[in-house]
Enzyme design. Structure first.
Site, short mmCIF file in Angstrom:
data_model
loop_
_atom_site.label_atom_id
_atom_site.label_comp_id
_atom_site.label_asym_id
_atom_site.label_seq_id
_atom_site.Cartn_x
_atom_site.Cartn_y
_atom_site.Cartn_z
N LYS A 5 -12.62 7.85 -0.39
CA LYS A 5 -11.84 6.65 -0.11
C LYS A 5 -12.38 5.46 -0.90
CE LYS A 5 -10.27 3.85 3.83
NZ LYS A 5 -10.33 3.68 5.30
N GLU A 62 -3.05 -9.21 3.12
CA GLU A 62 -2.81 -9.60 4.51
C GLU A 62 -3.98 -9.30 5.44
OE1 GLU A 62 -1.99 -5.22 4.63
OE2 GLU A 62 -1.72 -6.84 3.17
N CYS A 67 0.84 -1.21 0.00
CA CYS A 67 0.00 0.00 0.00
C CYS A 67 0.88 1.26 0.00
CB CYS A 67 -0.98 -0.04 1.17
SG CYS A 67 -2.42 1.05 0.91
N HIS A 122 -4.37 -5.23 -0.15
CA HIS A 122 -4.13 -5.81 1.17
C HIS A 122 -4.49 -7.29 1.24
CE1 HIS A 122 -3.09 -2.05 3.17
NE2 HIS A 122 -4.04 -1.48 2.47
N SER A 175 -8.07 -0.52 0.34
CA SER A 175 -8.42 0.51 1.31
C SER A 175 -7.42 1.64 1.22
CB SER A 175 -8.42 -0.09 2.73
OG SER A 175 -8.70 0.91 3.69
N ARG A 177 -14.29 3.05 12.35
CA ARG A 177 -13.42 4.15 12.79
C ARG A 177 -13.68 5.41 11.96
NH1 ARG A 177 -9.13 0.27 13.60
NH2 ARG A 177 -8.23 0.79 11.56
#
Length: 305
Positions: free
Chosen positions: A163, A236, A142, A234, A192, A248
């Site tokens: 986003k 992971e 990222c 991502h 993300s 969040r």
């Protein structure tokens, strides 16, 4: 793991060119096994969560991996206890005389800052230069991938209006790549980020796009010149990582916030997300480790020479 096959076997080159991991007998006899030394330069604020995500993938293969947690010397983390950092982490200053088979440079929630405005940018550029003499292979993730692309190739990033978050289908553009061995023709990967890079900016820079999406752009890029692999997305992530990020962002009052795409069943944020990328995440990291094992010098001191 590679298959040992005589180099004069009629199908040796066909298998190798087709993406199968093969090794001739003479090479196999020179192989020996020692733990691979992997460093994790953890730039994320919630370090324990990030440690778990990457160690779960690194520990999935048959080879021994010695993992070394590293943090920036010039940056003081705010979200993790000093007790944990002092017990498990070394600063870059403390390890820069060492050599490693591989290093992972994680993302960081600072995408919208200019690179030079990041308080540890000068030290990070030293890290990236250091990888060329002290590390056999680097995996940027990222923001870490974008930072490396900018440092080595001056590839710009573009800030998005909102986003991009969710699970997006990525096309396998290089099925014979050793890093995509066993991959489907396409797969779903969590994305993300607030920024993106353009495939146009990668042209004429000795970079190969291995995976990509019409919606989210390049996703996995190989940089042979710098012995690096860049994952813009991502693999992971845990099953609930996007969910935690979404909540969040809600609490922060992020404008134009939307549900992560193709993530919650029936777009119900109260539903438990279904993980559809775990197997490809394990494949990618096992393939990376396999490449390290086959190509890294047996003696660490020989790395970079």
């Amino acid at each position: 793991m590679p298959i040992n096959l005589p180099s004069d076997h009629p199908k040796y080159n066909e298998l190798k060119n087709g993406g199968v991991s093969v090794m001739d007998k003479d090479t196999a006899l020179r192989q020996d096994i020692r733990p691979l030394e992997i460093a994790l330069l953890n730039l994320m604020p919630f370090k324990i969560q990030t440690e778990m995500q990457f160690t779960r993938l690194l520990g999935a293969g048959p080879l021994q991996v010695e993992i070394n947690f590293i943090r920036m010397t010039t940056h003081q983390p705010k979200h993790e206890s000093w007790k944990h950092l002092e017990r498990f982490y070394q600063t870059f200053e403390e390890v820069k005389a060492q050599k490693f088979d591989g290093i992972i440079i994680t993302g960081a929630p600072i995408e919208c800052l200019d690179y030079e405005a990041v308080d540890y940018w000068e030290e990070l550029t030293e890290v990236m230069r250091w990888t060329q003499t002290h590390v056999h292979s680097t995996l940027g993730v990222c923001w870490g991938a974008m930072a490396m692309l900018y440092h080595f190739h001056r590839v710009p990033k573009y800030i998005l209006d909102k986003k991009i978050s969710g699970c997006f289908r990525q096309n396998n553009l290089a099925p014979t790549s050793p890093y995509l061995r066993g991959f489907s023709d396409d797969c779903v990967v969590p994305v993300s980020r607030w920024t993106e890079i353009s495939a146009r900016d990668l042209e004429d820079r000795k970079l190969s796009i291995l995976m990509g999406s019409e919606t989210t752009g390049p996703g996995l890029i190989e940089d042979k010149e710098h012995r690096a692999l860049y994952s813009l997305n991502h693999f992971e992530y845990d099953s609930d990582t996007l969910s935690k990020e979404y909540r969040r962002d809600q609490e922060k009052g992020v404008p134009n916030l939307q549900l992560p795409v193709n993530y919650f069943p029936k777009d119900n944020p109260k539903a438990i997300p279904i993980n559809r990328w775990r197997s490809h995440g394990h494949l990618l990291y096992c393939n990376w480790i396999n490449e390290l094992y086959q190509t890294t010098p047996y003696h660490l001191k020989d790395i970079g020479t």
